[in-house]
Design an enzyme around this catalytic site. Sequence first.
Site, mmCIF file in Angstrom:
data_model
loop_
_atom_site.group_PDB
_atom_site.id
_atom_site.type_symbol
_atom_site.label_atom_id
_atom_site.label_comp_id
_atom_site.label_asym_id
_atom_site.label_seq_id
_atom_site.Cartn_x
_atom_site.Cartn_y
_atom_site.Cartn_z
ATOM 1 N N GLY A 17 40.398 -5.605 36.458
ATOM 2 C CA GLY A 17 39.241 -6.491 36.316
ATOM 3 C C GLY A 17 37.913 -5.769 36.408
ATOM 4 N N ASP A 18 37.843 -4.763 37.260
ATOM 5 C CA ASP A 18 36.625 -3.964 37.385
ATOM 6 C C ASP A 18 36.282 -3.325 36.042
ATOM 7 O OD1 ASP A 18 34.504 -2.524 38.805
ATOM 8 O OD2 ASP A 18 35.791 -0.763 38.611
ATOM 9 N N ALA A 19 37.298 -2.799 35.376
ATOM 10 C CA ALA A 19 37.089 -2.150 34.076
ATOM 11 C C ALA A 19 36.785 -3.152 32.969
ATOM 12 C CB ALA A 19 38.322 -1.329 33.708
#
Length: 136
Positions: A17-19
């Site tokens: 999700g961060d990416a």
Amino acid sequence: MQVDYQQLNGIALAYLGDAVYEPFIRQHLIESGFTKATKLHHHATHYVSAKAQAALIERMQAEEVLTPTEVDVFKRGRNAKSHTSAKHTDVVTYRISTGFEAVFGYLQLTQQADRIAELAQWCIKQVDEGRVSSVK
């Protein structure tokens, strides 16, 4: 290859999700006219810091922006045991932001590109209009 998001822990979802979330922020900043690396990094923190993400997900919940499944994924990410320590924030805020990122990881794995864009744009609007702060 289809991956079953239900088989993944919250940390793995948050990692993805961060990416998924950050490119929306980077593109928004470039389109807003920021081109110097130091300015880009400084402004990005208003959207991607643990404090900003925690504030955003709390607002999403208050305004009932998330679906019931997204709320469940958020809670799974928030409650996941992480072996990394929070930098620049407290553990509670870090865990809440992990839940935020898990939602984007879940949406990516379930191929919900339109929903990802919708939530990312919602987050950008909240920060740009001063509705959330990266300072807690």
